[in-house]
Write an enzyme that holds these catalytic residues in place. Structure first.
Site, mmCIF file in Angstrom:
data_model
loop_
_atom_site.group_PDB
_atom_site.id
_atom_site.type_symbol
_atom_site.label_atom_id
_atom_site.label_comp_id
_atom_site.label_asym_id
_atom_site.label_seq_id
_atom_site.Cartn_x
_atom_site.Cartn_y
_atom_site.Cartn_z
ATOM 1 N N LYS A 21 -22.189 -18.307 20.660
ATOM 2 C CA LYS A 21 -23.238 -17.867 21.819
ATOM 3 C C LYS A 21 -23.823 -16.460 21.367
ATOM 4 O O LYS A 21 -23.119 -15.596 20.975
ATOM 5 C CB LYS A 21 -22.661 -17.977 23.269
ATOM 6 N N SER A 50 -25.192 -20.565 31.642
ATOM 7 C CA SER A 50 -25.988 -20.001 30.618
ATOM 8 C C SER A 50 -25.996 -20.382 29.383
ATOM 9 O O SER A 50 -26.624 -20.231 28.404
ATOM 10 C CB SER A 50 -25.775 -18.347 30.635
ATOM 11 N N SER A 54 -20.896 -20.653 33.608
ATOM 12 C CA SER A 54 -21.761 -20.921 32.626
ATOM 13 C C SER A 54 -21.058 -21.609 31.260
ATOM 14 O O SER A 54 -21.708 -21.884 30.540
ATOM 15 C CB SER A 54 -22.227 -19.636 31.878
#
Ligand code: GLN
Length: 495
Positions: free
Chosen positions: A78, A158, A182
């Site tokens: 990420k 997210s 998330s």
């Protein structure tokens, strides 16, 4: 060789150790799949050179008889994780050009365990969002589609890029972070597994901070076993993070027996939300039956402060964010606005921050600054902190009464269409987190397991919430649920 990308971490690990495949082959297959999947918007910085170097080094290690758990496993990271020399922008314009001089503890641990980095993954800006639509790179796209409708759907947020990449077999696994859901919400929207460990289990050092008292890193994987393998490598005490726990890390994979006989599973009454689709209720009931069939004792429990969780989260998270994001001032990192003749330092801050931050981040900074302001601090921030303690106590009471894990839906709906929430009140988007934020507020471990498809053929997830520091036990319950649910569906390839 495209089938190689479909491998799970455990399978690939065993095949690598047996010499049936090399990391170079696996990595090349993933890099090829990534290049063919630009339509998913999952990878935002590809790092093929690093990947090939790491893959060659991993193959040499394996040949030499040394093969740690993730040796040679190609993964996505990420964009919130600082990776040395590689753009790490938290999907924000304000960090444009930022290449960290250091490696986050979690990615450092993964690389020490031999993992291969394929690139950085899309996400909501500073991890603020539930749909990946606040990213400065543009949204990621869910590889799943409704029946024969080709509306583009959100992979959730997210960690939307991580979820899309794992679900579409662009990589074997990915890292995510979870401040209010998330990891778990995007995992549920894409039919994969994601665990947020207990607060303090994974070091936050080198992860761009959103809300420091809630943020945790965790793995996003194709199944529960892979989540156990990855979590093992990611967590552990780190003196560089003062909130990192000085606890030994158990062998999570060894705890996956699937035997949950005699365990007590709580079903919280307050999670039956008004307007929740019947399909979600039905899935939840099926999950309850599956765990009962596996020998668990099911009890109804009450978590009375649940209804205050979203408002509490949306005071605390923006408060911490407004403080954490104060460092992006145009002086120290990334973007700096151009000034006109006669403009000074204050203009520079203002212009840099208004150019560099997107609308949602600006909204959170404003809300956060407001709730921390001298006149409102007690009314909002302090009040929220007190309610947070009550929410945590609800869970403590349930565990003290003998509950081992709590079963809830992971999300109040399946994946929605990209753009569908554009004109809605921002609170509509915040409702996505209704089942997940409580877990962050209480600092507990929570895992999302894919458990079925809705009428339109979209994946739905169930969430299990565990006792603090008992991720091993929680993963074992998730493993039992996974086996009973038998979810094996994959999205039909269109990209
Ligand atoms: N969707 C939540 C938010 O927007 C949670 C995000 C997260 O967990 N990083 O704050």
């Amino acid at each position: 060789m495209t089938d190689l990308t479909k491998m799970k971490v455990a399978e690939a690990r065993d095949a690598l150790r047996a010499g049936d495949v090399t990391s170079v082959e696996l990595t090349e297959a993933c890099l090829g799949a990534i290049d063919a999947a630009d339509a998913l918007g999952a990878f935002v910085h590809k790092t093929p050179e690093i990947a090939m170097d790491q893959a060659k080094a991993a193959d040499a290690r394996i040949k030499g008889g040394e093969a740690p758990s993730l040796c040679g496993i190609p993964m996505g990271i990420k964009d919130l994780f600082c990776t040395r020399g590689v753009p790490s922008q938290a999907a924000s314009r304000i960090l444009e050009g930022f290449r960290p001089e250091y490696e986050s503890t979690v990615t450092g641990k993964l690389f020490d365990a031999g993992a291969v980095m394929l690139g950085k993954l899309n996400m909501d800006e500073f991890a603020m969002g539930s749909s990946n639509e606040t990213s400065c790179y543009g949204n990621a796209v869910n590889p799943w589609r409704r029946g024969n409708d080709d509306t583009a759907l959100t992979p959730g947020g997210s960690s939307g890029g991580s979820a899309a990449a794992v679900a579409a077999d662009l990589c074997l696994a990915a890292t995510g972070t979870d401040t209010g859901g998330s990891i778990r919400q995007p995992a549920a929207f894409t039919g994969i597994t994601g665990i947020k460990p207990t607060y303090g289990r994974c070091s936050r050092w080198g992860i761009v901070a959103f809300a420091s008292s809630l943020d945790q890193a965790g793995p996003m994987t194709k199944d529960v076993r892979d989540a156990a393998i990855l979590l093992q490598a990611m967590c552990g005490h780190d003196p560089k993070d003062s909130t990192s726990a000085e606890l030994a890390v158990p062998d999570f994979e060894a705890m996956l027996t699937g035997d949950i006989r005699g365990k007590t599973i709580g079903i919280p009454r307050e999670y039956h939300m008004d307007g929740m689709p019947d399909e979600i209720e039905a899935l939840w009931a099926r999950g309850r039956d599956m765990l009962a069939d596996a020998g668990a004792r099911i009890v109804d429990i009450s978590l009375p402060h649940t209804k205050y969780a979203l408002p509490t989260y949306y005071v605390i998270a923006p408060a911490e964010a407004s403080s954490n994001l104060a460092r992006y001032d145009g002086v120290r990192y990334g973007h700096r606005a151009r000034l006109s003749q006669g403009e000074g330092i204050n203009d520079m801050y203002e212009k840099t921050r208004s150019e560099g931050f997107g609308a949602e981040v600006q909204r959170r900074v404003m809300v956060g600054t407001y709730v921390l302001s001298a006149g409102f601090y007690d009314a909002y921030y302090n009040r929220a902190r007190k309610v947070r303690t009550l929410i945590k106590k609800d869970f403590e009471d349930a565990f003290a009464a003998g509950v081992d894990a709590i079963l809830t839906p992971a999300t109040p709906s399946a994946a929605f269409g990209l753009g569908e929430m554009q004109d809605a009140d921002p609170v509509q988007m915040y409702l996505n987190d209704v089942f997940t934020v409580t877990v962050n507020l209480a600092g507990l471990p929570g895992v999302s397991v894919p458990a079925g498809l809705d009428k339109q053929g979209l994946p739905l997830g169930l969430q299990l919430i565990g006792r603090p520091w008992e991720e091993g036990d929680l993963l074992n319950t998730a493993y039992a649920l996974e086996r009973a649910a038998g979810f094996v569906e994959k999205p039909a390839k269109w990209w």
